[in-house]
Design an enzyme around this catalytic site. Structure first.
Site, PDB file in Angstrom:
ATOM      1  N   GLU A 184     -66.913  29.734  40.511  1.00  9.23           N
ATOM      2  CA  GLU A 184     -66.072  30.701  39.944  1.00  9.23           C
ATOM      3  C   GLU A 184     -66.635  31.910  38.961  1.00  9.23           C
ATOM      4  OE1 GLU A 184     -62.220  28.842  38.958  1.00  9.23           O
ATOM      5  OE2 GLU A 184     -62.353  28.007  41.230  1.00  9.23           O
ATOM      6  N   ASN A 225     -69.917  29.328  44.311  1.00  8.25           N
ATOM      7  CA  ASN A 225     -68.596  28.983  44.871  1.00  8.25           C
ATOM      8  C   ASN A 225     -67.553  29.940  44.221  1.00  8.25           C
ATOM      9  OD1 ASN A 225     -66.797  27.562  46.544  1.00  8.25           O
ATOM     10  ND2 ASN A 225     -65.966  26.592  44.497  1.00  8.25           N
ATOM     11  N   GLU A 291     -62.807  24.444  49.538  1.00 10.01           N
ATOM     12  CA  GLU A 291     -61.591  23.727  48.904  1.00 10.01           C
ATOM     13  C   GLU A 291     -60.178  24.210  49.427  1.00 10.01           C
ATOM     14  OE1 GLU A 291     -61.530  24.530  44.635  1.00 10.01           O
ATOM     15  OE2 GLU A 291     -63.669  24.297  44.210  1.00 10.01           O
ATOM     16  N   ASP A 293     -56.613  24.092  50.648  1.00  6.12           N
ATOM     17  CA  ASP A 293     -55.413  23.551  50.635  1.00  6.12           C
ATOM     18  C   ASP A 293     -54.429  24.865  50.900  1.00  6.12           C
ATOM     19  OD1 ASP A 293     -55.718  22.650  47.173  1.00  6.12           O
ATOM     20  OD2 ASP A 293     -55.336  24.755  48.086  1.00  6.12           O
TER      21      ASP A 293
HETATM   22  O1  G3I Z   1     -58.599  12.049  33.602  1.00  5.87           O
HETATM   23  C1  G3I Z   1     -57.893  12.812  32.525  1.00  5.87           C
HETATM   24  C2  G3I Z   1     -56.840  11.573  32.229  1.00  5.87           C
HETATM   25  O2  G3I Z   1     -57.415  10.420  31.582  1.00  5.87           O
HETATM   26  C3  G3I Z   1     -55.732  12.160  31.232  1.00  5.87           C
HETATM   27  O3  G3I Z   1     -54.597  11.195  31.064  1.00  5.87           O
HETATM   28  C4  G3I Z   1     -55.009  13.204  32.086  1.00  5.87           C
HETATM   29  C5  G3I Z   1     -53.841  13.975  30.973  1.00  5.87           C
HETATM   30  O4  G3I Z   1     -54.613  14.904  30.205  1.00  5.87           O
HETATM   31  O5  G3I Z   1     -55.835  14.212  32.108  1.00  5.87           O
HETATM   32  C6  G3I Z   1     -56.920  13.879  33.069  1.00  5.87           C
HETATM   33  O6  G3I Z   1     -57.819  14.667  33.436  1.00  5.87           O
HETATM   34  C7  G3I Z   1     -57.469  15.753  34.421  1.00  5.87           C
HETATM   35  C8  G3I Z   1     -58.164  15.849  35.604  1.00  5.87           C
HETATM   36  O7  G3I Z   1     -57.817  17.140  36.483  1.00  5.87           O
HETATM   37  C9  G3I Z   1     -57.995  14.627  36.569  1.00  5.87           C
HETATM   38  O8  G3I Z   1     -56.725  14.351  37.074  1.00  5.87           O
HETATM   39  C10 G3I Z   1     -57.521  17.061  33.614  1.00  5.87           C
HETATM   40  O9  G3I Z   1     -56.487  17.202  32.468  1.00  5.87           O
HETATM   41  C11 G3I Z   1     -57.141  18.174  34.674  1.00  5.87           C
HETATM   42  O10 G3I Z   1     -57.397  19.615  33.991  1.00  5.87           O
HETATM   43  C12 G3I Z   1     -57.887  18.273  35.751  1.00  5.87           C
HETATM   44  O11 G3I Z   1     -57.509  19.187  36.786  1.00  5.87           O
HETATM   45  C13 G3I Z   1     -58.604  19.451  37.942  1.00  5.87           C
HETATM   46  C14 G3I Z   1     -58.951  21.170  37.670  1.00  5.87           C
HETATM   47  O12 G3I Z   1     -59.870  21.340  38.744  1.00  5.87           O
HETATM   48  C15 G3I Z   1     -59.693  21.286  36.365  1.00  5.87           C
HETATM   49  O13 G3I Z   1     -60.757  20.562  36.165  1.00  5.87           O
HETATM   50  C16 G3I Z   1     -57.896  19.328  39.195  1.00  5.87           C
HETATM   51  O14 G3I Z   1     -57.620  18.015  39.397  1.00  5.87           O
HETATM   52  C17 G3I Z   1     -58.864  19.740  40.425  1.00  5.87           C
HETATM   53  O15 G3I Z   1     -58.301  19.656  41.710  1.00  5.87           O
HETATM   54  C18 G3I Z   1     -59.181  21.251  39.915  1.00  5.87           C
HETATM   55  O16 G3I Z   1     -60.153  21.831  40.932  1.00  5.87           O
HETATM   56  C19 G3I Z   1     -60.584  23.065  40.863  1.00  5.87           C
HETATM   57  C20 G3I Z   1     -62.116  23.044  41.267  1.00  5.87           C
HETATM   58  O17 G3I Z   1     -62.692  22.176  40.474  1.00  5.87           O
HETATM   59  C21 G3I Z   1     -62.536  24.391  41.192  1.00  5.87           C
HETATM   60  N1  G3I Z   1     -61.934  25.369  42.095  1.00  5.87           N
HETATM   61  C22 G3I Z   1     -60.332  25.385  41.687  1.00  5.87           C
HETATM   62  C23 G3I Z   1     -59.703  23.996  41.601  1.00  5.87           C
HETATM   63  C24 G3I Z   1     -58.310  24.135  41.344  1.00  5.87           C
HETATM   64  O18 G3I Z   1     -58.096  24.301  40.219  1.00  5.87           O
END
Ligand code: G3I
Length: 376
Positions: A184, A225, A291, A293
């Site tokens: 991005e 990407n 990605e 969905d």
């Molecule tokens: O693992 C921690 C956990 O220990 C904690 O208790 C919890 C609450 O704070 O957070 C958990 O981490 C989260 C992680 O997902 C795992 O669940 C992060 O806060 C959360 O920000 C993270 O969100 C991910 C997001 O990217 C940001 O990294 C989403 O799962 C993921 O689907 C999303 O994927 C992105 C791609 O990487 C890039 N393209 C867009 C896509 C959607 O945003």
């Protein structure tokens, strides 16, 4: 005669021992919790040969046999949910860590690299004959706090990035077939600002990141990407121009990702997506749908109508990729509604994936399987 008897006895002993070891399979299967990551990976290997009744079987028997069908993997679901792991290895021939190969996980502070969770997924992929799409190495968002707050100069930050990419790509050399090197780049971060990479280093961070990744693993395929670039708008043009510049400067880029986070309430043109992919493929690059969905929360139609429309749109996404010879993968961003990122991100319930939250195949699952097996 005597010699033959001994051979017969030896053979029956071997056969008995083999049968005994096979009978352990269900016991290993049942006590997965105590297994090491490698044992866990092997213990859930598909028990039956792949058939066209799975997504990977449909892809491998369809009109585009080299087209991988992948999914993002939620590490918490992977570690706690046996059904999740079973379907992961049975249905997909490519996996992408949803989060555990992002910088905030693999390089949580300047003197720490943590590969433990990524290693689990790589072991599982190896045991299930799946390719691994790694990343995202660099992203506009989710930059580790120690970097955001570090106050680093341009040369210091370049040194940190070189060290980080060299270590991570080097660690997975030969185990990760493709990397999302920069994710991005056309977007602002979670604070609606340019990324710290753009602010402190400038746009050349992208060239450098690809060069360091290529040096660390010359065999890995390197991708850029972004989302919202499968249309005919300004962003699609900016994406093309960015990629064309990388190619012109001889940056070792192999491919381009189109995220395709879609919504049944919004327009999507299969032909335009194919045209955008084909245009970039003409630069000598591979392309991937990275990605997928498909939200239904913004449609006021009945649930059944929404699920049917969602299925048609999933089929269109697969067909858009199938129409481009250089498109080598369709990756769904998770596969069961139980673990999608979308409800938490949007604050609304949704059912964006291909299995429901009880692992029942939805119309979207059948649409993807039929599209993979039969083409457009
Ligand atoms: O693992 C921690 C956990 O220990 C904690 O208790 C919890 C609450 O704070 O957070 C958990 O981490 C989260 C992680 O997902 C795992 O669940 C992060 O806060 C959360 O920000 C993270 O969100 C991910 C997001 O990217 C940001 O990294 C989403 O799962 C993921 O689907 C999303 O994927 C992105 C791609 O990487 C890039 N393209 C867009 C896509 C959607 O945003």
């Amino acid at each position: 005669m005597k010699y033959k008897n001994r051979i017969g006895i030896l053979f029956s002993v071997i056969l008995t021992l083999f049968a005994a070891s096979c009978s352990l399979y269900p016991q290993i299967h049942e006590s997965q919790a105590q297994l090491t990551p490698e044992q866990l990976a092997i213990s859930t290997a598909p028990a039956i040969p792949l058939s066209t009744n799975t997504l990977r079987g449909a892809a491998e028997n369809g009109p585009r046999k080299n087209l991988a069908i992948g999914t993002a993997v939620d590490i918490d679901a992977f570690n706690t949910d046996a059904k999740y792991r079973s379907l992961l290895g049975q249905q997909f021939n490519m996996l992408v860590p949803e989060n555990v190969m992002k910088m905030y996980v693999t390089h949580p502070n300047i003197d720490t690299f943590d590969y433990s969770q990524g290693d689990q997924l790589v072991a599982f992929a190896k045991a299930h004959n799946m390719q691994v799409g790694g990343g995202a190495l660099l992203w506009t968002s989710e930059v580790p706090t120690w970097i955001i707050q570090g106050g680093y100069t341009k040369s210091e930050l370049l040194g940190i990035l070189r060290d980080y990419i060299t270590n991570v790509v080097g660690h997975y050399k030969g185990q990760v077939q493709s990397w999302e090197v920069v994710n991005e780049p056309l977007d602002t971060n979670e604070h609606n600002q340019p990324s710290i990479w753009d602010q402190v280093i400038g746009p050349e961070y992208i060239d450098d990141a690809f060069r360091w990744a290529h040096k660390a693993d010359p065999q890995a395929k390197l991708y850029i990407n972004d989302f919202g670039v499968e249309g005919s708008d300004t962003k699609a043009e900016q994406y093309y121009d960015l990629v064309q510049g990388l190619v012109t400067r001889g940056v070792p880029i192999d491919g381009v990702g189109f995220e395709e986070h879609l919504d049944i309430a919004l327009p999507y043109s299969q032909n335009q997506a194919t045209a955008d992919m084909e245009r970039l493929a003409q630069l000598g690059l591979q392309v991937q749908t990275t990605e997928v969905d498909i939200k239904i929360q913004n449609s006021t139609a009945s649930l059944q109508d929404n699920l049917n429309q969602q299925a048609q749109l999933y089929a269109s996404v697969v067909h858009a990729c199938q129409a481009v010879t250089a498109c080598n993968a369709v990756v769904i961003w998770g596969f069961t509604d139980r673990y999608s990122w979308i409800p938490a991100f949007t604050g609304h319930p949704d059912q964006p994936l291909i299995y429901d939250d009880e692992y029942r195949p939805k119309p979207a699952y059948n649409a993807v399987k039929n599209a993979l097996l039969h083409g457009a």
